[in-house]
Design a protein around this motif. Structure first.
Motif, PDB file in Angstrom:
ATOM      1  N   THR A   1      67.269 -46.595  26.745  1.00  0.00           N
ATOM      2  CA  THR A   1      67.800 -47.349  25.604  1.00  0.00           C
ATOM      3  C   THR A   1      68.781 -46.454  24.854  1.00  0.00           C
ATOM      4  OG1 THR A   1      66.052 -46.612  24.094  1.00  0.00           O
ATOM      5  CG2 THR A   1      65.651 -48.660  25.310  1.00  0.00           C
ATOM      6  N   THR A   2      69.583 -47.063  24.010  1.00  0.00           N
ATOM      7  CA  THR A   2      70.490 -46.295  23.158  1.00  0.00           C
ATOM      8  C   THR A   2      70.232 -46.670  21.707  1.00  0.00           C
ATOM      9  OG1 THR A   2      72.223 -47.956  23.396  1.00  0.00           O
ATOM     10  CG2 THR A   2      72.315 -46.089  24.901  1.00  0.00           C
ATOM     11  N   VAL A   3      70.554 -45.759  20.834  1.00  0.00           N
ATOM     12  CA  VAL A   3      70.433 -46.007  19.395  1.00  0.00           C
ATOM     13  C   VAL A   3      71.742 -45.616  18.736  1.00  0.00           C
ATOM     14  CG1 VAL A   3      67.932 -45.680  19.289  1.00  0.00           C
ATOM     15  CG2 VAL A   3      69.413 -43.719  19.012  1.00  0.00           C
ATOM     16  N   LEU A   4      72.032 -46.247  17.620  1.00  0.00           N
ATOM     17  CA  LEU A   4      73.203 -45.886  16.829  1.00  0.00           C
ATOM     18  C   LEU A   4      72.745 -45.036  15.654  1.00  0.00           C
ATOM     19  CD1 LEU A   4      75.279 -49.196  16.675  1.00  0.00           C
ATOM     20  CD2 LEU A   4      75.875 -47.081  17.839  1.00  0.00           C
ATOM     21  N   THR A   5      73.415 -43.905  15.476  1.00  0.00           N
ATOM     22  CA  THR A   5      73.081 -43.059  14.338  1.00  0.00           C
ATOM     23  C   THR A   5      73.735 -43.638  13.083  1.00  0.00           C
ATOM     24  OG1 THR A   5      75.017 -41.646  14.628  1.00  0.00           O
ATOM     25  CG2 THR A   5      73.008 -41.015  15.829  1.00  0.00           C
ATOM     26  N   LYS A   6      73.412 -43.075  11.942  1.00  0.00           N
ATOM     27  CA  LYS A   6      74.003 -43.531  10.683  1.00  0.00           C
ATOM     28  C   LYS A   6      75.522 -43.381  10.691  1.00  0.00           C
ATOM     29  CE  LYS A   6      70.011 -42.674   7.784  1.00  0.00           C
ATOM     30  NZ  LYS A   6      69.447 -41.927   6.663  1.00  0.00           N
ATOM     31  N   THR A   7      76.006 -42.410  11.469  1.00  0.00           N
ATOM     32  CA  THR A   7      77.451 -42.179  11.549  1.00  0.00           C
ATOM     33  C   THR A   7      78.118 -43.061  12.602  1.00  0.00           C
ATOM     34  OG1 THR A   7      77.161 -40.365  13.111  1.00  0.00           O
ATOM     35  CG2 THR A   7      77.235 -39.786  10.765  1.00  0.00           C
ATOM     36  N   GLY A   8      77.336 -43.904  13.256  1.00  0.00           N
ATOM     37  CA  GLY A   8      77.891 -44.820  14.250  1.00  0.00           C
ATOM     38  C   GLY A   8      77.964 -44.264  15.658  1.00  0.00           C
ATOM     39  N   GLU A   9      77.408 -43.073  15.875  1.00  0.00           N
ATOM     40  CA  GLU A   9      77.405 -42.490  17.221  1.00  0.00           C
ATOM     41  C   GLU A   9      76.314 -43.134  18.066  1.00  0.00           C
ATOM     42  OE1 GLU A   9      77.834 -38.050  17.572  1.00  0.00           O
ATOM     43  OE2 GLU A   9      77.324 -38.238  15.435  1.00  0.00           O
ATOM     44  N   LYS A  10      76.623 -43.314  19.354  1.00  0.00           N
ATOM     45  CA  LYS A  10      75.622 -43.807  20.293  1.00  0.00           C
ATOM     46  C   LYS A  10      74.870 -42.615  20.857  1.00  0.00           C
ATOM     47  CE  LYS A  10      76.314 -48.083  22.783  1.00  0.00           C
ATOM     48  NZ  LYS A  10      76.840 -48.716  23.969  1.00  0.00           N
ATOM     49  N   ARG A  11      73.554 -42.693  20.842  1.00  0.00           N
ATOM     50  CA  ARG A  11      72.700 -41.635  21.383  1.00  0.00           C
ATOM     51  C   ARG A  11      71.662 -42.249  22.300  1.00  0.00           C
ATOM     52  NH1 ARG A  11      72.432 -36.604  18.001  1.00  0.00           N
ATOM     53  NH2 ARG A  11      74.643 -36.409  17.493  1.00  0.00           N
ATOM     54  N   ASN A  12      71.133 -41.414  23.186  1.00  0.00           N
ATOM     55  CA  ASN A  12      70.038 -41.876  24.044  1.00  0.00           C
ATOM     56  C   ASN A  12      68.802 -42.109  23.181  1.00  0.00           C
ATOM     57  OD1 ASN A  12      71.521 -41.715  26.397  1.00  0.00           O
ATOM     58  ND2 ASN A  12      70.904 -39.603  26.802  1.00  0.00           N
ATOM     59  N   GLY A  13      68.130 -43.213  23.428  1.00  0.00           N
ATOM     60  CA  GLY A  13      66.871 -43.507  22.744  1.00  0.00           C
ATOM     61  C   GLY A  13      65.708 -43.226  23.678  1.00  0.00           C
ATOM     62  N   ASN A  14      64.535 -43.665  23.292  1.00  0.00           N
ATOM     63  CA  ASN A  14      63.365 -43.541  24.153  1.00  0.00           C
ATOM     64  C   ASN A  14      63.490 -44.515  25.315  1.00  0.00           C
ATOM     65  OD1 ASN A  14      62.297 -41.743  22.326  1.00  0.00           O
ATOM     66  ND2 ASN A  14      60.935 -43.232  21.373  1.00  0.00           N
ATOM     67  N   LEU A  15      62.702 -44.275  26.337  1.00  0.00           N
ATOM     68  CA  LEU A  15      62.635 -45.234  27.430  1.00  0.00           C
ATOM     69  C   LEU A  15      61.901 -46.477  26.944  1.00  0.00           C
ATOM     70  CD1 LEU A  15      61.613 -42.873  30.374  1.00  0.00           C
ATOM     71  CD2 LEU A  15      63.826 -43.976  30.040  1.00  0.00           C
ATOM     72  N   ARG A  16      62.316 -47.640  27.437  1.00  0.00           N
ATOM     73  CA  ARG A  16      61.594 -48.879  27.151  1.00  0.00           C
ATOM     74  C   ARG A  16      60.748 -49.165  28.392  1.00  0.00           C
ATOM     75  NH1 ARG A  16      65.308 -52.744  25.367  1.00  0.00           N
ATOM     76  NH2 ARG A  16      66.111 -52.769  27.476  1.00  0.00           N
ATOM     77  N   PHE A  17      59.437 -49.132  28.210  1.00  0.00           N
ATOM     78  CA  PHE A  17      58.507 -49.369  29.305  1.00  0.00           C
ATOM     79  C   PHE A  17      58.104 -50.833  29.320  1.00  0.00           C
ATOM     80  CE2 PHE A  17      57.930 -44.973  27.976  1.00  0.00           C
ATOM     81  CZ  PHE A  17      58.110 -44.310  29.175  1.00  0.00           C
ATOM     82  N   THR A  18      58.118 -51.429  30.481  1.00  0.00           N
ATOM     83  CA  THR A  18      57.605 -52.784  30.657  1.00  0.00           C
ATOM     84  C   THR A  18      56.459 -52.696  31.646  1.00  0.00           C
ATOM     85  OG1 THR A  18      59.804 -53.722  30.293  1.00  0.00           O
ATOM     86  CG2 THR A  18      58.158 -55.151  31.319  1.00  0.00           C
ATOM     87  N   LEU A  19      55.265 -53.061  31.210  1.00  0.00           N
ATOM     88  CA  LEU A  19      54.106 -53.057  32.085  1.00  0.00           C
ATOM     89  C   LEU A  19      54.080 -54.378  32.844  1.00  0.00           C
ATOM     90  CD1 LEU A  19      53.551 -50.938  29.816  1.00  0.00           C
ATOM     91  CD2 LEU A  19      51.169 -51.210  30.410  1.00  0.00           C
ATOM     92  N   LEU A  20      54.070 -54.281  34.151  1.00  0.00           N
ATOM     93  CA  LEU A  20      54.180 -55.466  34.992  1.00  0.00           C
ATOM     94  C   LEU A  20      52.831 -56.165  35.117  1.00  0.00           C
ATOM     95  CD1 LEU A  20      56.559 -53.813  37.552  1.00  0.00           C
ATOM     96  CD2 LEU A  20      57.148 -55.352  35.696  1.00  0.00           C
ATOM     97  N   PRO A  21      52.846 -57.485  35.350  1.00  0.00           N
ATOM     98  CA  PRO A  21      51.583 -58.233  35.448  1.00  0.00           C
ATOM     99  C   PRO A  21      50.672 -57.660  36.540  1.00  0.00           C
ATOM    100  CG  PRO A  21      53.459 -59.729  35.358  1.00  0.00           C
ATOM    101  CD  PRO A  21      54.014 -58.344  35.515  1.00  0.00           C
ATOM    102  N   MET A  22      49.419 -57.471  36.205  1.00  0.00           N
ATOM    103  CA  MET A  22      48.485 -56.817  37.109  1.00  0.00           C
ATOM    104  C   MET A  22      48.336 -57.562  38.438  1.00  0.00           C
ATOM    105  SD  MET A  22      46.785 -54.192  37.835  1.00  0.00           S
ATOM    106  CE  MET A  22      47.235 -53.378  36.331  1.00  0.00           C
ATOM    107  N   GLN A  23      48.369 -58.882  38.415  1.00  0.00           N
ATOM    108  CA  GLN A  23      48.215 -59.623  39.674  1.00  0.00           C
ATOM    109  C   GLN A  23      49.367 -59.299  40.626  1.00  0.00           C
ATOM    110  OE1 GLN A  23      45.385 -61.406  40.520  1.00  0.00           O
ATOM    111  NE2 GLN A  23      46.353 -61.094  42.501  1.00  0.00           N
TER     112      GLN A  23
END
Length: 138
Positions: free
Chosen positions: A82-104
């Motif tokens: 993911t990316t985040v915008l800083t207060k100054t408008g810069e794009k930075r790397n964010g945390n990973l977005r995890f999606t847990l898939l359906p167990m079945q």
């Protein structure tokens, strides 16, 4: 009667029983469990940092990354940058977005993979037997 947040009611998460059929290592199980604890129950997503996950399960960041990769390879989750915008408008790397898939889906994929390996082993065995029959007794 009103319950407080930490009175033992509602402050829990469930882990599917099928998790124990998949042959996960202790590290994989620990990382998955923490992500399951963090997940939004509606979207099945969460985005804790690698550092946060590692601290929660007592692992270094590199070890945590290793187990996340293994869980992705096993089809239990997907991790997207993911990316985040800083207060100054810069794009930075964010945390990973995890999606847990359906167990079945995970269990179905696991058994399909095992069946494919079994069928391949059977085919090899049959080919070895045919070759042995063609060569005749030694």
């Amino acid at each position: 009667m009103r319950y407080s947040k930490y009175d033992g009611r509602g402050n829990f998460f469930s882990l599917p029983n099928e998790m124990f059929l998949l042959g996960l290592s202790a590290g994989e199980l620990a990382v998955y469990s923490f992500l399951k604890r963090c997940e939004n129950r509606k979207t099945h997503q969460c985005w804790p940092s690698i550092k946060t996950i590692g601290q929660a399960v007592g692992m270094s960041e590199n070890t945590t990354r290793k187990y996340i990769r293994r869980l992705e390879e096993r089809g239990l989750l997907s991790a997207e940058p993911t990316t985040v915008l800083t207060k100054t408008g810069e794009k930075r790397n964010g945390n990973l977005r995890f999606t847990l898939l359906p167990m079945q889906e995970v269990v179905d994929q696991y058994y399909a993979s095992r069946l494919e390996k079994f069928e391949l082993a059977m085919e090899r065995q049959q080919m070895a037997k045919l070759l042995q029959e063609r060569e005749g007794p030694a």
